[in-house]
Design an enzyme around this catalytic site. Structure first.
Site, PDB file in Angstrom:
ATOM      1  N   HIS A 100       0.815  -1.214   0.000  1.00 32.13           N
ATOM      2  CA  HIS A 100       0.000   0.000   0.000  1.00 32.13           C
ATOM      3  C   HIS A 100       0.855   1.274   0.000  1.00 32.13           C
ATOM      4  CE1 HIS A 100      -3.361  -2.590   1.094  1.00 32.13           C
ATOM      5  NE2 HIS A 100      -2.717  -3.005   2.168  1.00 32.13           N
TER       6      HIS A 100
HETATM    7  C1  BDR Z   1      -2.859   1.052   5.238  1.00 25.48           C
HETATM    8  O1  BDR Z   1      -3.136   0.641   6.562  1.00 25.48           O
HETATM    9  C2  BDR Z   1      -1.987   0.121   7.183  1.00 25.48           C
HETATM   10  O2  BDR Z   1      -2.263  -1.091   7.789  1.00 25.48           O
HETATM   11  C3  BDR Z   1      -0.931   0.027   6.115  1.00 25.48           C
HETATM   12  O3  BDR Z   1       0.354   0.320   6.659  1.00 25.48           O
HETATM   13  C4  BDR Z   1      -1.350   1.056   5.108  1.00 25.48           C
HETATM   14  O4  BDR Z   1      -0.839   2.329   5.436  1.00 25.48           O
HETATM   15  C5  BDR Z   1      -3.569   0.125   4.267  1.00 25.48           C
HETATM   16  O5  BDR Z   1      -4.953   0.180   4.483  1.00 25.48           O
END
Ligand code: BDR
Ligand code: CA
Length: 315
Positions: free
Chosen positions: A235
């Site tokens: 992500h």
């Molecule tokens: C986002 O949420 C966190 O768990 C990850 O690091 C990322 O920033 C994804 O939904």
């Protein structure tokens, strides 16, 4: 090279974003926030990643909880420590003395017109900084966000974690007038390491890549268990790429608003992708002026290959 400051909650994918930004941007600092785990854990994890990779970047501790609601952590995916799956080095230094909010303001003023703020955790530090010093909005070149989605969420059917964990802060940031680049779960869920790519990291020569491979295996196992995904979504690094290799993610300009009240939709990013051009058409509400460039597609395989090549350059 783009001057960048990362505001994060490491977090497996945050760790990768730090490694990529440190090599391919001019990384002026890292600020930490509550999110995937407690502030204490995310700060220790940021320092441990810097120690592992030999990065001499200042790390500043930020806000321990959201502006209004209670804290939300993501232990189901990132483990109890926020970065489970490998033995990390003991940090070789402490955070800097300044609070993250002051550090952001200081760096943005110093690098007026040049600094990109990469916000890859809940947006509490940035919203607090914007409230404390509204001139911040004119000092920043851009804010690049991993957060939200044009389609499904991950924490609820409608909301993605970083927005869900502090929707009031996100509302401040999206309304700030700073040029915003948003990459959401609609794109990042499909942009991740496959099992064979984790093996490629493991076979690299450096200790950093070996430790990262162990971390990514833990993270992939969690994604398989919780979401039935067969990749480990990267992500956060997707928010760095517009400033590293801009051709790998396509964006459209859109008005984005944060849902604060919905019983089923609190924390949703409502992205106006209707392409409504005509105005004054009665019941069909006019589009608001765009406040973000919203990612709609990534060249996932090329992006991930580029991430792996970068991680493999570490000792
Ligand atoms: C986002 O949420 C966190 O768990 C990850 O690091 C990322 O920033 C994804 O939904
Ligand atoms: Ca994150």
């Amino acid at each position: 090279m783009t001057k960048i400051l990362i505001d994060c909650d490491p977090g497996h994918d945050d760790a990768i974003a730090i490694l990529v930004a440190a090599k391919r941007c001019d990384l002026v600092g890292i600020t930490t926030v509550h999110g995937n785990s407690s502030l204490e854990n995310t700060t220790r994890n940021a320092l441990a990643i810097c120690t592992l990779a030999g990065l001499r970047v200042p790390v500043a501790r930020g806000c321990a909880g959201p502006l209004v609601a209670g804290v939300t952590h993501a232990a189901d995916i990132h483990g109890k420590s926020g970065l489970d799956g490998a033995t990390l080095p003991v940090p070789d230094r402490a955070p800097v003395d300044a609070h993250a909010v002051d550090f952001i303001l200081e760096q943005a003023e110093r690098h007026k017109g040049e600094l990109v703020l990469a916000v890859i955790g809940p947006q509490t530090n940035v919203a607090t900084a914007l409230r404390r010093e509204p001139k911040l909005a004119t000092w920043l070149k851009a804010i690049t966000i991993m957060g939200g989605s044009t389609t499904i969420g991950n924490i609820t059917p409608a909301a993605e974690f970083n927005i869900y964990a502090d929707p009031e802060a996100a509302a401040v940031v999206y309304a700030s007038g700073v040029p915003i680049w948003m990459v959401g779960y609609n794109v990042t869920r499909e942009t991740g390491f496959r099992q064979d790519e984790i093996e490629r990291l493991r076979q690299g020569r450096g200790r950093t890549a070996a430790v990262i491979a162990d971390l990514m295996q833990f993270y992939l196992d969690g994604q398989r268990r919780v979401f039935g995904l067969d990749i480990a979504p990267m992500h956060d690094v997707c928010a760095i790429f517009p400033f590293v290799q801009p051709d790998l993610i396509s964006h459209v300009e859109a008005a984005v608003e944060i849902e604060l009240a919905g019983r089923h939709t609190r924390g949703m990013t409502v992205c106006d992708l209707r392409n409504k051009r005509a105005t004054g058409t009665g019941v069909i509400r006019d589009a608001r002026a765009p406040n973000a460039r919203v990612a709609v597609k990534a060249d996932a395989r090329r992006l991930i290959a580029s991430v792996i090549d970068t991680v493999l350059t570490y000792p």
